[in-house]
Write a protein that holds these residues in place. Structure first.
Motif, PDB file in Angstrom:
ATOM      1  N   ALA A  49     -96.177  52.481  34.574  1.00  0.00           N
ATOM      2  CA  ALA A  49     -96.648  53.501  33.631  1.00  0.00           C
ATOM      3  C   ALA A  49     -95.691  54.684  33.607  1.00  0.00           C
ATOM      4  O   ALA A  49     -95.371  55.228  32.540  1.00  0.00           O
ATOM      5  CB  ALA A  49     -98.050  53.958  34.017  1.00  0.00           C
ATOM      6  N   ALA A  50     -95.212  55.089  34.784  1.00  0.00           N
ATOM      7  CA  ALA A  50     -94.260  56.204  34.848  1.00  0.00           C
ATOM      8  C   ALA A  50     -92.961  55.848  34.149  1.00  0.00           C
ATOM      9  O   ALA A  50     -92.361  56.682  33.465  1.00  0.00           O
ATOM     10  CB  ALA A  50     -94.003  56.580  36.304  1.00  0.00           C
ATOM     11  N   ALA A  51     -92.513  54.602  34.302  1.00  0.00           N
ATOM     12  CA  ALA A  51     -91.269  54.172  33.660  1.00  0.00           C
ATOM     13  C   ALA A  51     -91.369  54.259  32.153  1.00  0.00           C
ATOM     14  O   ALA A  51     -90.381  54.560  31.463  1.00  0.00           O
ATOM     15  CB  ALA A  51     -90.926  52.753  34.096  1.00  0.00           C
ATOM     16  N   LYS A  52     -92.553  54.003  31.605  1.00  0.00           N
ATOM     17  CA  LYS A  52     -92.745  54.081  30.159  1.00  0.00           C
ATOM     18  C   LYS A  52     -92.900  55.519  29.679  1.00  0.00           C
ATOM     19  O   LYS A  52     -92.650  55.822  28.508  1.00  0.00           O
ATOM     20  CB  LYS A  52     -93.991  53.282  29.761  1.00  0.00           C
ATOM     21  CG  LYS A  52     -93.872  51.784  29.984  1.00  0.00           C
ATOM     22  CD  LYS A  52     -95.172  51.085  29.629  1.00  0.00           C
ATOM     23  CE  LYS A  52     -95.087  49.584  29.895  1.00  0.00           C
ATOM     24  NZ  LYS A  52     -96.386  48.909  29.611  1.00  0.00           N
ATOM     25  N   GLY A  53     -93.320  56.406  30.554  1.00  0.00           N
ATOM     26  CA  GLY A  53     -93.624  57.773  30.147  1.00  0.00           C
ATOM     27  C   GLY A  53     -92.453  58.728  30.180  1.00  0.00           C
ATOM     28  O   GLY A  53     -92.557  59.854  29.701  1.00  0.00           O
ATOM     29  N   PHE A  54     -91.325  58.313  30.731  1.00  0.00           N
ATOM     30  CA  PHE A  54     -90.163  59.179  30.830  1.00  0.00           C
ATOM     31  C   PHE A  54     -89.024  58.646  29.962  1.00  0.00           C
ATOM     32  O   PHE A  54     -88.828  57.439  29.864  1.00  0.00           O
ATOM     33  CB  PHE A  54     -89.677  59.255  32.281  1.00  0.00           C
ATOM     34  CG  PHE A  54     -90.623  59.954  33.215  1.00  0.00           C
ATOM     35  CD1 PHE A  54     -90.548  61.317  33.390  1.00  0.00           C
ATOM     36  CD2 PHE A  54     -91.586  59.238  33.904  1.00  0.00           C
ATOM     37  CE1 PHE A  54     -91.421  61.968  34.251  1.00  0.00           C
ATOM     38  CE2 PHE A  54     -92.465  59.872  34.768  1.00  0.00           C
ATOM     39  CZ  PHE A  54     -92.375  61.241  34.937  1.00  0.00           C
ATOM     40  N   THR A  55     -88.296  59.560  29.346  1.00  0.00           N
ATOM     41  CA  THR A  55     -87.172  59.133  28.528  1.00  0.00           C
ATOM     42  C   THR A  55     -85.987  58.714  29.387  1.00  0.00           C
ATOM     43  O   THR A  55     -85.165  57.902  28.979  1.00  0.00           O
ATOM     44  CB  THR A  55     -86.729  60.266  27.581  1.00  0.00           C
ATOM     45  OG1 THR A  55     -86.436  61.439  28.350  1.00  0.00           O
ATOM     46  CG2 THR A  55     -87.833  60.592  26.586  1.00  0.00           C
ATOM     47  N   THR A  56     -85.869  59.283  30.583  1.00  0.00           N
ATOM     48  CA  THR A  56     -84.808  58.939  31.517  1.00  0.00           C
ATOM     49  C   THR A  56     -85.435  58.483  32.815  1.00  0.00           C
ATOM     50  O   THR A  56     -86.308  59.156  33.358  1.00  0.00           O
ATOM     51  CB  THR A  56     -83.893  60.157  31.792  1.00  0.00           C
ATOM     52  OG1 THR A  56     -83.340  60.607  30.550  1.00  0.00           O
ATOM     53  CG2 THR A  56     -82.765  59.774  32.747  1.00  0.00           C
ATOM     54  N   ASP A  57     -84.997  57.345  33.300  1.00  0.00           N
ATOM     55  CA  ASP A  57     -85.613  56.767  34.491  1.00  0.00           C
ATOM     56  C   ASP A  57     -85.090  57.347  35.795  1.00  0.00           C
ATOM     57  O   ASP A  57     -85.683  57.137  36.847  1.00  0.00           O
ATOM     58  CB  ASP A  57     -85.384  55.249  34.519  1.00  0.00           C
ATOM     59  CG  ASP A  57     -86.327  54.502  33.592  1.00  0.00           C
ATOM     60  OD1 ASP A  57     -87.375  55.059  33.256  1.00  0.00           O
ATOM     61  OD2 ASP A  57     -85.998  53.372  33.216  1.00  0.00           O
ATOM     62  N   THR A  58     -83.957  58.028  35.775  1.00  0.00           N
ATOM     63  CA  THR A  58     -83.334  58.443  37.020  1.00  0.00           C
ATOM     64  C   THR A  58     -83.987  59.686  37.619  1.00  0.00           C
ATOM     65  O   THR A  58     -84.277  60.646  36.905  1.00  0.00           O
ATOM     66  CB  THR A  58     -81.835  58.706  36.821  1.00  0.00           C
ATOM     67  OG1 THR A  58     -81.655  59.647  35.755  1.00  0.00           O
ATOM     68  CG2 THR A  58     -81.113  57.408  36.491  1.00  0.00           C
ATOM     69  N   VAL A  59     -84.209  59.638  38.934  1.00  0.00           N
ATOM     70  CA  VAL A  59     -84.820  60.747  39.670  1.00  0.00           C
ATOM     71  C   VAL A  59     -83.966  61.046  40.899  1.00  0.00           C
ATOM     72  O   VAL A  59     -83.792  60.166  41.755  1.00  0.00           O
ATOM     73  CB  VAL A  59     -86.248  60.388  40.132  1.00  0.00           C
ATOM     74  CG1 VAL A  59     -86.871  61.548  40.899  1.00  0.00           C
ATOM     75  CG2 VAL A  59     -87.120  60.006  38.946  1.00  0.00           C
ATOM     76  N   PRO A  60     -83.415  62.255  41.026  1.00  0.00           N
ATOM     77  CA  PRO A  60     -82.661  62.597  42.232  1.00  0.00           C
ATOM     78  C   PRO A  60     -83.598  62.646  43.450  1.00  0.00           C
ATOM     79  O   PRO A  60     -84.758  63.046  43.339  1.00  0.00           O
ATOM     80  CB  PRO A  60     -82.100  63.987  41.914  1.00  0.00           C
ATOM     81  CG  PRO A  60     -82.160  64.096  40.421  1.00  0.00           C
ATOM     82  CD  PRO A  60     -83.366  63.319  40.011  1.00  0.00           C
ATOM     83  N   PHE A  61     -83.086  62.269  44.619  1.00  0.00           N
ATOM     84  CA  PHE A  61     -83.908  62.296  45.819  1.00  0.00           C
ATOM     85  C   PHE A  61     -83.067  62.610  47.043  1.00  0.00           C
ATOM     86  O   PHE A  61     -81.850  62.431  47.060  1.00  0.00           O
ATOM     87  CB  PHE A  61     -84.634  60.954  46.035  1.00  0.00           C
ATOM     88  CG  PHE A  61     -83.717  59.826  46.433  1.00  0.00           C
ATOM     89  CD1 PHE A  61     -83.340  59.636  47.758  1.00  0.00           C
ATOM     90  CD2 PHE A  61     -83.202  58.959  45.477  1.00  0.00           C
ATOM     91  CE1 PHE A  61     -82.475  58.609  48.124  1.00  0.00           C
ATOM     92  CE2 PHE A  61     -82.346  57.926  45.831  1.00  0.00           C
ATOM     93  CZ  PHE A  61     -81.978  57.753  47.159  1.00  0.00           C
ATOM     94  N   ASP A  62     -83.748  63.072  48.082  1.00  0.00           N
ATOM     95  CA  ASP A  62     -83.203  63.185  49.424  1.00  0.00           C
ATOM     96  C   ASP A  62     -84.171  62.451  50.336  1.00  0.00           C
ATOM     97  O   ASP A  62     -85.378  62.749  50.333  1.00  0.00           O
ATOM     98  CB  ASP A  62     -83.079  64.644  49.862  1.00  0.00           C
ATOM     99  CG  ASP A  62     -81.931  65.359  49.183  1.00  0.00           C
ATOM    100  OD1 ASP A  62     -80.837  65.387  49.768  1.00  0.00           O
ATOM    101  OD2 ASP A  62     -82.128  65.877  48.063  1.00  0.00           O
ATOM    102  N   ALA A  63     -83.680  61.494  51.111  1.00  0.00           N
ATOM    103  CA  ALA A  63     -84.527  60.703  51.996  1.00  0.00           C
ATOM    104  C   ALA A  63     -84.008  60.803  53.421  1.00  0.00           C
ATOM    105  O   ALA A  63     -82.795  60.861  53.654  1.00  0.00           O
ATOM    106  CB  ALA A  63     -84.554  59.239  51.549  1.00  0.00           C
ATOM    107  N   TYR A  64     -84.935  60.814  54.371  1.00  0.00           N
ATOM    108  CA  TYR A  64     -84.600  60.973  55.778  1.00  0.00           C
ATOM    109  C   TYR A  64     -85.244  59.838  56.567  1.00  0.00           C
ATOM    110  O   TYR A  64     -86.477  59.718  56.618  1.00  0.00           O
ATOM    111  CB  TYR A  64     -85.091  62.326  56.292  1.00  0.00           C
ATOM    112  CG  TYR A  64     -84.523  63.512  55.528  1.00  0.00           C
ATOM    113  CD1 TYR A  64     -83.477  64.265  56.054  1.00  0.00           C
ATOM    114  CD2 TYR A  64     -85.039  63.874  54.277  1.00  0.00           C
ATOM    115  CE1 TYR A  64     -82.951  65.347  55.361  1.00  0.00           C
ATOM    116  CE2 TYR A  64     -84.516  64.951  53.574  1.00  0.00           C
ATOM    117  CZ  TYR A  64     -83.475  65.686  54.115  1.00  0.00           C
ATOM    118  OH  TYR A  64     -82.954  66.748  53.422  1.00  0.00           O
TER     119      TYR A  64
END
Length: 273
Positions: free
Chosen positions: A203-218
């Protein structure tokens, strides 16, 4: 990330309604860039969800920071999550209103596959009733709507990680962790996600015009995700709303009990805007 103008109001309006106003946790800075540990950093990050499933459960702290037009608001949550059952509970603390005069009662949230239950929701909902939200119908897949990102969704979102770089080793609450930075693709994460989370991420993939999300993971030495920070942005009525969602995981193996409300305890009336 930018949401389509026709759909952006859904996720942002729900989050703003939860806040009742207009509108992360930190950790030590990297000591140095260091040498990249063995293995592919993208693969290490993509494996975070599976590692959490093997761990079983943990305590969780969440922070959702929104900024719009000079207004910055932070919602915080505390609770626990069972990564095998994909269910958890959070006590979500809302900030004071825009004038800084009123306190809000904590909202109890129950997280379950495809659903979010909220008590003390306000907006005309009786105090003894729960609100049930189908997360597969939300524009953002409940990545921000509930005032906290479902810990499983936060980890599963990393399955679409790409262009990942190893930043270095840092100390996080006394635990040595490896810091990775990159972007993740929601559509790819949805395709790779576990069945219980797939619908919400789709659902989130359909709701955004751009799929990319910056992240920091530890990640710790066992590959367990200790902290993840995702950075979203919404277009809402011509304004850009920046959202930073941070999830901290600790106390692995903690007992987490989630009892969903009975049907008669779920509010079926109209919720005020």
């Amino acid at each position: 990330m930018v949401v389509r103008n026709g759909r952006s109001g859904g996720a942002w309006a729900a989050a703003a309604a939860l806040l009742g106003t207009v509108a992360a946790g930190g950790c030590a800075a990297p000591q140095d860039d260091g040498a990249e540990p063995g293995g592919d950093p993208a693969q290490a990050v993509r494996g975070a969800a599976e590692a959490l499933t093997r761990a079983g459960s943990s305590r969780a702290s969440t922070s959702l920071e929104m900024a719009s037009g000079g207004t910055r608001v932070t919602i915080r949550g505390e609770g626990g999550y069972d990564f095998r059952r994909r269910s958890g509970t959070l006590q979500v603390i809302l900030p004071k209103d825009a004038a800084g005069e009123s306190e809000h009662r904590p909202i109890t949230e129950l997280l379950a596959p495809g659903a979010l239950y909220m008590k003390n929701r306000g907006a005309g909902v009786p105090a003894d009733k729960w609100v049930r939200v189908d997360t597969t119908t939300l524009d953002d897949g409940n990545l921000v709507t509930g005032g906290a990102t479902d810990p499983a969704a936060a980890a599963e979102l990393l399955r679409g990680a790409r262009t990942v770089a190893y930043v270095g080793e840092v100390d996080l609450a006394g635990v040595k962790v490896r810091h990775y930075r990159g972007v993740t693709d929601i559509a790819e994460a949805a395709r790779q996600a576990s069945p219980q989370v797939r619908g919400a991420l789709a659902a989130a993939a359909k709701g955004f015009t751009t799929d990319t999300v910056p992240f920091d993971a530890y990640l710790d030495g066992e590959g367990l995700l200790r902290k993840v920070r995702h950075q979203f942005s919404f277009s809402n009525q011509g304004r850009t709303v920046a959202v930073a969602s941070t999830t901290l995981l600790y106390g692995f193996g903690a007992r987490v009990t989630v009892t969903l409300p009975d049907h008669e305890d779920i509010y079926a009336g109209r919720i005020k805007a």
